[in-house]
Design a protein around this motif. Structure first.
Motif, mmCIF file in Angstrom:
data_model
loop_
_atom_site.group_PDB
_atom_site.id
_atom_site.type_symbol
_atom_site.label_atom_id
_atom_site.label_comp_id
_atom_site.label_asym_id
_atom_site.label_seq_id
_atom_site.Cartn_x
_atom_site.Cartn_y
_atom_site.Cartn_z
ATOM 1 N N UNK A 13 0.864 -1.176 0.000
ATOM 2 C CA UNK A 13 0.000 0.000 0.000
ATOM 3 C C UNK A 13 0.897 1.220 0.000
ATOM 4 N N UNK A 14 0.653 2.127 -0.919
ATOM 5 C CA UNK A 14 1.480 3.324 -1.031
ATOM 6 C C UNK A 14 0.655 4.549 -0.650
ATOM 7 N N UNK A 15 1.099 5.249 0.394
ATOM 8 C CA UNK A 15 0.436 6.472 0.843
ATOM 9 C C UNK A 15 1.443 7.606 0.862
ATOM 10 N N UNK A 16 1.065 8.768 0.373
ATOM 11 C CA UNK A 16 1.967 9.914 0.478
ATOM 12 C C UNK A 16 2.162 10.300 1.942
ATOM 13 N N UNK A 17 3.377 10.708 2.273
ATOM 14 C CA UNK A 17 3.693 11.107 3.643
ATOM 15 C C UNK A 17 2.840 12.292 4.085
ATOM 16 N N UNK A 18 2.527 13.181 3.159
ATOM 17 C CA UNK A 18 1.697 14.341 3.494
ATOM 18 C C UNK A 18 0.311 13.888 3.948
ATOM 19 N N UNK A 19 -0.242 12.865 3.312
ATOM 20 C CA UNK A 19 -1.546 12.344 3.709
ATOM 21 C C UNK A 19 -1.489 11.762 5.113
ATOM 22 N N UNK A 20 -0.455 10.990 5.395
ATOM 23 C CA UNK A 20 -0.304 10.376 6.714
ATOM 24 C C UNK A 20 -0.173 11.461 7.785
ATOM 25 N N UNK A 21 0.658 12.476 7.527
ATOM 26 C CA UNK A 21 0.822 13.566 8.488
ATOM 27 C C UNK A 21 -0.467 14.362 8.651
ATOM 28 N N UNK A 22 -1.226 14.507 7.589
ATOM 29 C CA UNK A 22 -2.516 15.183 7.680
ATOM 30 C C UNK A 22 -3.496 14.426 8.569
ATOM 31 N N UNK A 43 -5.829 19.381 20.612
ATOM 32 C CA UNK A 43 -4.858 20.365 20.145
ATOM 33 C C UNK A 43 -5.617 21.468 19.416
ATOM 34 N N UNK A 44 -5.311 22.698 19.740
ATOM 35 C CA UNK A 44 -6.007 23.827 19.116
ATOM 36 C C UNK A 44 -5.571 23.975 17.664
ATOM 37 N N UNK A 45 -6.481 24.456 16.836
ATOM 38 C CA UNK A 45 -6.207 24.619 15.407
ATOM 39 C C UNK A 45 -5.054 25.577 15.179
ATOM 40 N N UNK A 46 -4.964 26.663 15.944
ATOM 41 C CA UNK A 46 -3.896 27.641 15.736
ATOM 42 C C UNK A 46 -2.529 27.028 16.022
ATOM 43 N N UNK A 47 -2.453 26.064 16.946
ATOM 44 C CA UNK A 47 -1.182 25.392 17.228
ATOM 45 C C UNK A 47 -0.770 24.552 16.022
ATOM 46 N N UNK A 48 -1.720 23.845 15.424
ATOM 47 C CA UNK A 48 -1.423 23.046 14.237
ATOM 48 C C UNK A 48 -0.970 23.932 13.077
ATOM 49 N N UNK A 49 -1.590 25.100 12.928
ATOM 50 C CA UNK A 49 -1.201 26.035 11.866
ATOM 51 C C UNK A 49 0.202 26.566 12.107
ATOM 52 N N UNK A 50 0.524 26.915 13.343
ATOM 53 C CA UNK A 50 1.869 27.408 13.662
ATOM 54 C C UNK A 50 2.915 26.334 13.386
#
Length: 64
Positions: free
Chosen positions: A3-12, A24-31
């Protein structure tokens, strides 16, 4: 079966899970995302990319 998944998808998915279930607050994830984006434009970017590729190779079992 491979199974091949992009790393960006996994991190998302990890980020969404942290926001949804760990509180976790959204602003922390954005920072954190912005920090990663700005870090990618520094002299450390090649070392980070190499380390990431090595880590993915270890997880996947590549013996290069």
């Amino acid at each position: 079966m491979t199974v091949s998944l992009p790393l960006v998808f996994v991190l998302g998915v990890v980020a969404w899970s942290a926001i949804k279930f760990l509180g976790v607050r959204m602003w922390v994830a954005v920072v954190i995302a912005l920090f990663g984006f700005w870090l990618s434009h520094t002299f450390l970017a090649p070392a980070i990319e190499s380390g990431t590729r090595s880590g993915v190779g270890v997880v996947n079992g590549d013996n290069r």
